[in-house]
Every structure is written in structure tokens, then in C-alpha cells.
Design a protein around this motif. Structure first.
Motif, mmCIF file in Angstrom:
data_model
loop_
_atom_site.group_PDB
_atom_site.id
_atom_site.type_symbol
_atom_site.label_atom_id
_atom_site.label_comp_id
_atom_site.label_asym_id
_atom_site.label_seq_id
_atom_site.Cartn_x
_atom_site.Cartn_y
_atom_site.Cartn_z
ATOM 1 N N VAL A 361 0.861 -1.182 0.000
ATOM 2 C CA VAL A 361 0.000 0.000 0.000
ATOM 3 C C VAL A 361 0.898 1.233 0.000
ATOM 4 C CG1 VAL A 361 -1.726 1.329 1.266
ATOM 5 C CG2 VAL A 361 -1.894 -1.171 1.168
ATOM 6 N N ASN A 362 0.734 2.072 -0.997
ATOM 7 C CA ASN A 362 1.494 3.313 -1.078
ATOM 8 C C ASN A 362 0.813 4.399 -0.251
ATOM 9 O OD1 ASN A 362 -0.164 2.777 -3.752
ATOM 10 N ND2 ASN A 362 -0.359 4.976 -3.330
ATOM 11 N N THR A 363 1.621 5.226 0.408
ATOM 12 C CA THR A 363 1.055 6.294 1.226
ATOM 13 C C THR A 363 1.791 7.599 0.974
ATOM 14 O OG1 THR A 363 2.488 5.630 3.073
ATOM 15 C CG2 THR A 363 0.218 4.821 3.088
ATOM 16 N N ARG A 364 1.042 8.665 1.051
ATOM 17 C CA ARG A 364 1.571 10.027 0.988
ATOM 18 C C ARG A 364 1.420 10.616 2.390
ATOM 19 N NH1 ARG A 364 0.903 14.341 -3.362
ATOM 20 N NH2 ARG A 364 1.092 16.338 -2.275
ATOM 21 N N THR A 365 2.491 11.198 2.926
ATOM 22 C CA THR A 365 2.445 11.668 4.300
ATOM 23 C C THR A 365 3.252 12.944 4.451
ATOM 24 O OG1 THR A 365 2.790 10.996 6.605
ATOM 25 C CG2 THR A 365 4.451 10.316 5.019
ATOM 26 N N GLN A 366 3.110 13.575 5.603
ATOM 27 C CA GLN A 366 3.898 14.747 5.973
ATOM 28 C C GLN A 366 4.702 14.407 7.222
ATOM 29 O OE1 GLN A 366 4.015 18.037 4.699
ATOM 30 N NE2 GLN A 366 2.715 17.558 2.937
ATOM 31 N N VAL A 367 5.999 14.678 7.193
ATOM 32 C CA VAL A 367 6.863 14.466 8.343
ATOM 33 C C VAL A 367 7.591 15.773 8.622
ATOM 34 C CG1 VAL A 367 8.782 13.150 9.293
ATOM 35 C CG2 VAL A 367 7.137 12.026 7.787
ATOM 36 N N ASP A 368 7.311 16.349 9.782
ATOM 37 C CA ASP A 368 7.874 17.660 10.129
ATOM 38 C C ASP A 368 7.571 18.693 9.045
ATOM 39 O OD1 ASP A 368 8.952 16.611 12.487
ATOM 40 O OD2 ASP A 368 10.809 16.019 11.482
ATOM 41 N N GLY A 369 6.365 18.574 8.506
ATOM 42 C CA GLY A 369 5.936 19.527 7.495
ATOM 43 C C GLY A 369 6.478 19.278 6.108
ATOM 44 N N LYS A 370 7.183 18.164 5.909
ATOM 45 C CA LYS A 370 7.775 17.860 4.608
ATOM 46 C C LYS A 370 7.077 16.668 3.957
ATOM 47 C CE LYS A 370 12.415 19.704 5.374
ATOM 48 N NZ LYS A 370 13.865 19.433 5.257
ATOM 49 N N LEU A 371 6.870 16.769 2.662
ATOM 50 C CA LEU A 371 6.215 15.714 1.894
ATOM 51 C C LEU A 371 7.107 14.485 1.799
ATOM 52 C CD1 LEU A 371 3.885 14.816 -0.030
ATOM 53 C CD2 LEU A 371 5.197 15.862 -1.892
ATOM 54 N N LYS A 372 6.537 13.307 2.083
ATOM 55 C CA LYS A 372 7.244 12.043 1.944
ATOM 56 C C LYS A 372 6.286 10.984 1.404
ATOM 57 C CE LYS A 372 11.225 13.338 3.683
ATOM 58 N NZ LYS A 372 12.478 13.351 2.881
ATOM 59 N N PHE A 373 6.846 9.934 0.828
ATOM 60 C CA PHE A 373 6.064 8.814 0.339
ATOM 61 C C PHE A 373 6.633 7.518 0.916
ATOM 62 C CE2 PHE A 373 5.574 12.130 -2.835
ATOM 63 C CZ PHE A 373 4.203 12.165 -3.008
ATOM 64 N N ALA A 374 5.774 6.528 1.119
ATOM 65 C CA ALA A 374 6.213 5.276 1.737
ATOM 66 C C ALA A 374 5.458 4.098 1.136
ATOM 67 C CB ALA A 374 6.000 5.335 3.251
ATOM 68 N N ILE A 375 6.007 2.906 1.383
ATOM 69 C CA ILE A 375 5.359 1.641 1.039
ATOM 70 C C ILE A 375 5.272 0.820 2.310
ATOM 71 C CG2 ILE A 375 5.391 -0.408 -0.425
ATOM 72 C CD1 ILE A 375 7.398 1.046 -2.235
ATOM 73 N N ASN A 376 4.072 0.443 2.683
ATOM 74 C CA ASN A 376 3.867 -0.333 3.912
ATOM 75 C C ASN A 376 4.599 0.286 5.105
ATOM 76 O OD1 ASN A 376 2.381 -2.013 2.305
ATOM 77 N ND2 ASN A 376 3.494 -3.888 2.834
ATOM 78 N N GLY A 377 4.537 1.593 5.208
ATOM 79 C CA GLY A 377 5.087 2.276 6.366
ATOM 80 C C GLY A 377 6.579 2.530 6.342
ATOM 81 N N VAL A 378 7.267 2.183 5.234
ATOM 82 C CA VAL A 378 8.706 2.422 5.130
ATOM 83 C C VAL A 378 8.972 3.341 3.942
ATOM 84 C CG1 VAL A 378 11.002 1.405 4.852
ATOM 85 C CG2 VAL A 378 9.236 0.167 6.134
ATOM 86 N N SER A 379 9.660 4.450 4.210
ATOM 87 C CA SER A 379 10.085 5.380 3.164
ATOM 88 C C SER A 379 11.559 5.126 2.888
ATOM 89 C CB SER A 379 9.853 6.824 3.614
ATOM 90 O OG SER A 379 10.202 7.736 2.594
ATOM 91 N N HIS A 380 11.871 4.678 1.684
ATOM 92 C CA HIS A 380 13.237 4.242 1.362
ATOM 93 C C HIS A 380 14.210 5.415 1.372
ATOM 94 C CE1 HIS A 380 16.498 1.973 -0.500
ATOM 95 N NE2 HIS A 380 16.663 2.997 -1.316
#
Length: 563
Positions: A361-380
Motif C-alpha cells: 500500500v502506497n502512502t503520501r504523508t507529511q513528516v515535520d511539514g515535509k512531503l514524503k512517500f512510503a510503502i507499507n510504512g517504510v520510506s526508502h
């Protein structure tokens, strides 16, 4: 990288040397990578050129050819090329990703050497470092069938490569700054066809010429950053004959959806009034559509192309179902030979037991206000040393951890982990991978080193009961797959190609910000029959990279040592 790792790698230089010789023909290329100024959308901007060309030169090869490309990096930053769709049998060292190779440093060169073994079809190459793809350095790579292999259609009068894709007027360095700052690169500014943006009534000269009554092959690849495109030719139909290395049933289409990083071959017969016609590439699933045209001219034809362009497919939810139904119409030609003189249909993938199911499952998230993407909760995150090299020298446990990501997605709102995402896999297992897209945007995925069988694409969520809807007979074997908004896709493949292979989003923004992983497929026999060992040239490139890091005192090295 610690000093122990550095010394170990230096010691290996004296022992790791292998020269591969084969009777199959060799093709040699020398490419100089430089900056240049282009204005495809009317705005001067910095581009990355190969031998002064944008797009880069086409490679025209034949199955089993050895391809040797000596790449000289004249840029001011590290650079790598990947050969999209080339399977690199037993040789992930040549894959051209930061998980398998050190980048080519400024002022140095590296020689790629790979064989297009048992392959045919339409492919392309592009850069995987930074956001270089936004600046060019991409081009076509075709693999023709050997003469003893019958092709299921007559030889075309000519064979044309069409590179379509979205384009930004911001330079690649500006786009990289946006991503590093945690912002999206946003909407593209236009669409290019072979490096140009054409408007109706404003095209200077034809891109291709056809003679009346003859049939031509067009190899169309979407080399863009993020946008699915629809391709069509004014007044002409297209007979689909190949997708990403597989012969297809020869259905006829008025237009084709070609998603990011996908390629398709069509036959077009010049059977209309001899004059000019427009070739059209237009965006899909965008609120403000973009398009570009190019001219196809009949030899000795008279008259300009008509200003009325063929209509695009529908958009929104209706357009998504239109696209899904078109995908379902693609079928493998089971009576045609492949790259080897045996029928493709002899591989009965539907009768092989699944040994492992991986749901992503791909996810789009914000970490400390910065855009990040992950797969199954891991951003490579790419470590300083490529994960393949760490694994090869027995240093993986010091550099990264296997299987941070599970075969099932974690609970929603789980904390995202930022680390190298490396999945352990068993050699020759037959695996099922489910891509489940919970977002409102289309996704496209690619697996290096393999072709796979995309057995289903459907709206909604996947469950084991959905397997009854799989096409287990004649789905087209390929290496990329699109996943529509709030939909899922299932693929099957045999992990019979030992190495470290990238599974990633083909959308540059997502890839750069973490939506990727590596699959480690180790042969228990450690035999050259299963995987080639590191070449001396690869090791020299690694040592140059390491020494350069020590001399320059690079921040990435210092950060890695501090960890």
C-alpha cells in the motif's frame, strides 16, 4: 562508510576480476553527458544532453546482443542511467540504480556492459540520480527479433521511436530544491513529443514521413515525470502488436492510454488521402488538460493537417473505467514466438502454485511539514554504499536491516520509518504482489530484472476471493503496471533472476521521496550460472566513489559515519 568497509573493498580489488566473452555480437557506444540549453516550451532552460542530443540517441539492437556504453560524466553532479525494462539476467550490477551501483562522479566515466538476453521489444533508458529525468538524458532502446525467430507480422516499411512525456519549465535543480524542502513539484507545464511541444498550425516540419500504401511501426514510450498520456493519430487506426517485450493479439485502437514508463508498439498503415496528419499526445486525469502534436507527412502528399484533432477519451470516473477496459482488452499472443524459438504460451503461469503473497500500500504523508512517500510504512532512503555492494561484501548487517517492511501493510496512521527498504526473497519462488492504491491519483510501478504477469486490475480493495477474477491464461507479460485511484492490481512472477532488484514508483516525485524498495534474490549455490560476480570496473568505480568521499569530506559520508 567506516574505515573497515573501505579497507575491505580495497583488498577485494586484487581478487575480483572477471572478463565475460561471448560469441554474440557487440554494440559499442561512447556517450558524453553534458549540460545544454533548450527551449521546448519557449522558455530557455538547462537540459542534460547525450552527445549534444535531446532526447538522447536511440539504441537499435537485436536479441542476445552485448551492449557496451562508455558514459563520460561532464556534469557537476553524480549521474546514473538505468535501462528500463532490460532484464540484466544474473547481472544487477548493471541495473543503474543507487541501490546497485555507485553513481558516475563528475569528471569520470563508467562503462556499462550488459546483454539483452532472450528479449525483444520496445524499451528506453533514463537517469535515476537526483531529478535528472526532468532535464532529459532519456532515449529509446529497441531489441529486434533474431532472424531465426518468426515475427507475427510483416516487416514494416520503417520503424519509428516516439518519446512522449510531460515537461517542466523549472530546471531539474529547482525541482530538486522543491522536493528537498518537502514540497511537491506540482503540475507539469506541457507535453513533449520527441523533445518538442507542437501546437496546431504551428509545427515547422514533419516528425515522420510515410509512403502511401505502406505500413509502419511506431514504438511509443511515456518517458515523463508523472502524467498518464493518451496517444492517437489523426485519421488513422493503430494495430497493437507488442507491449514491453511481449507480442500481443493484434487488436485495433483509435487511441491508447500509455502510463508513465510504459511502452507499446503499433502498426499504422498509410491508407488515407496523401497529405499531413497530426500525431497527438494528451494528458489523462488532469483538471486542466495538456497536449502536444507532431506532424506525420505522406511522401509527395499535398495539403496541411486538418485543424480538428481526434477527440480524447472521457475523463473522471468514466475515463478511468474506459482506461481499465482498454487494459483488459490487451491479450498475449500465445501462438507467436518470443525471443527464443519456443512459444510464449508454453509458460503456464496460471498453473504454478503461489509461494508468497506481498501486499503493498502506497502512502503520501507529511513528516515535520515535509512531503514524503512510503510503502507499507517504510520510506526508502539510499545509504552511502549501495545495498547490493554491502550485501556482496558481507557487510549488510552494518549498513541496513532486511525486512523492515512486512508482507502486509501496517495499521493506518502508523509511524513511518525512514531507512533502506530491502526485502529478502527466496530464489525461484513464485510470488504474488498486490498493489493497493488508497489515493485519488493514479500510480505506476516498475520491477527491474523481471517481466511479470499483471493478472488483474479492479476498483476497490483486494481480498483473497478476488483471485477468482484473475486472468490466468493470456495476460500480457510486462514490467510496469498502472494502479488506478482507489483500486488494486495483482501481478505474479518467478524470482529466478538472482540479484538486487528495484521495485519502485515510476513517478519521479514519489521515487525520489521514498516510494521504492529493493528485493534481494540470492542464489543458495552462489554459482556463476545464477549470478555474475562483480566486475573489476564496477569495483574501481566503487573505490573512486569512496576515495572521492574521503577527499571531499562529503556531508553524506560524515552523516553516515556519525550514525
Amino acid at each position: 562508510m567506516g574505515s573497515v568497509t573501505f579497507v575491505a573493498l580495497l583488498l577485494c580489488l586484487s581478487t575480483a576480476s572477471v572478463v565475460v566473452r561471448a560469441e554474440d555480437p557487440y554494440l559499442f557506444f561512447e556517450w558524453n553527458i553534458t549540460y545544454g540549453t533548450i527551449s521546448p516550451l519557449g522558455v530557455p532552460q538547462q537540459a542534460i544532453l547525450i552527445n549534444g542530443e535531446f532526447p538522447g540517441p536511440n539504441i537499435n539492437s537485436t536479441g542476445n546482443n552485448n551492449i557496451v556504453v562508455n558514459v563520460f560524466n561532464h556534469l557537476d553532479e553524480p549521474f546514473l542511467l538505468t535501462w528500463h525494462g532490460v532484464q540484466h539476467r544474473k547481472n544487477s550490477w548493471q541495473d543503474g540504480t543507487l541501490g546497485t551501483m555507485c553513481p558516475i562522479l563528475p569528471g569520470t566515466n563508467y562503462t556499462y556492459h550488459f546483454q539483452v538476453k532472450d528479449q525483444i521489444g520496445s524499451y528506453f533508458y533514463y537517469p535515476t540520480t537526483s531529478v535528472h529525468k526532468a532535464a532529459g538524458a532519456f532515449g529509446g532502446l529497441r531489441v529486434n527479433s533474431r532472424l531465426l525467430i518468426p515475427v507475427p507480422f510483416a516487416d514494416p516499411a520503417d520503424d519509428y521511436t516516439v518519446m512522449i512525456g510531460d515537461w517542466y519549465t523549472k530546471g531539474h535543480k529547482s525541482l530538486k530544491k522543491l522536493l528537498d524542502a518537502g514540497r511537491s513539484i506540482g503540475r507539469p507545464d506541457g507535453i513533449l513529443i520527441n523533445g518538442k511541444n507542437g501546437k496546431v498550425g504551428q509545427v515547422d516540419k514533419p516528425l515522420f514521413t510515410m509512403e502511401a500504401g505502406k505500413t509502419y511501426r511506431y514504438r511509443v514510450c511515456n518517458v515523463g515525470m508523472r502524467t498518464s498520456l493518451n496517444f492517437r493519430i489523426q485519421g488513422h487506426t493503430m494495430k497493437l502488436v507488442e507491449i514491453e517485450g511481449s507480442h500481443t493479439m493484434q487488436n485495433v485502437y483509435d487511441s491508447l492510454d500509455i502510463h508513465v514508463a510504459q511502452c507499446a508498439s503499433v502498426l499504422v498503415t498509410a491508407d488515407r488521402e496523401p497529405k499531413d496528419y497530426y500525431m497527438v499526445a494528451s494528458s489523462r486525469f488532469m483538471k486542466q488538460p495538456l497536449s502536444s502534436v507532431a506532424v506525420i507527412s505522406y511522401a509527395n502528399g499535398k495539403g496541411p493537417a486538418a485543424p480538428e484533432l481526434p477527440a480524447p477519451p472521457p475523463e473522471n470516473s468514466e475515463g478511468i473505467m474506459w482506461s481499465i477496459n482498454q487494459y483488459r482488452s490487451f491479450r498475449w499472443n500465445l501462438t507467436a514466438s518470443a525471443a527464443r524459438p519456443n512459444p510464449q504460451g508454453s509458460y503456464h503461469y496460471g498453473k504454478i502454485n503461489i509461494t508468497r503473497t506481498i501486499k503493498l500500500v502506497n502512502t503520501r504523508t507529511q513528516v515535520d511539514g515535509k512531503l514524503k512517500f512510503a510503502i507499507n510504512g517504510v520510506s526508502h532512503v539510499d545509504p552511502t554504499t549501495p545495498v547490493k555492494l554491502s550485501e556482496y561484501f558481507g557487510l549488510a548487517e552494518k549498513e541496513f536491516k532486511y525486512d523492515l517492511m512486512g508482507d502486509e501493510p501496517p495499521a493506518e496512521n502508523s509511524k513511518v520509518v525512514f531507512a533502506p527498504n530491502v526485502l529478502n526473497a527466496t530464489f525461484r519462488n513464485f510470488v504474488e504482489i498486490i498493489f493497493e492504491n488508497h489515493e485519488k491519483t493514479i500510480q505506476t510501478w516498475h520491477l527491474d530484472g523481471y517481466s511479470f504477469f499483471p493478472v488483474a486490475i479492479e476498483p476497490g480493495r483486494w481480498s483473497p476471493e478476488k483471485r477468482k477474477n484473475y486472468n490466468l491464461l493470456d495476460i500480457v507479460s510486462r514490467h510496469t503496471i498502472q494502479v488506478y485511484p482507489n483500486s488494486w492490481a495483482a501481478i505474479m512472477t518467478t524470482l529466478d533472476n538472482a540479484g538486487m532488484w528495484s521495485l519502485r514508483s515510476t513517478m519521479a516525485e514519489r521515487y525520489y521521496l521514498g516510494q521504492q524498495l529493493y528485493i534481494s534474490v540470492l542464489s543458495p549455490n552462489k554459482s556463476l550460472r545464477d549470478e555474475l560476480i562483480l566486475r573489476e570496473g564496477d569495483l574501481v568505480a566503487l573505490i573512486v566513489f569512496i576515495v572521492h568521499g574521503y577527499i571531499k569530506g562529503s556531508k553524506t559520508m560524515e552523516m553516515h559515519d556519525s550514525n
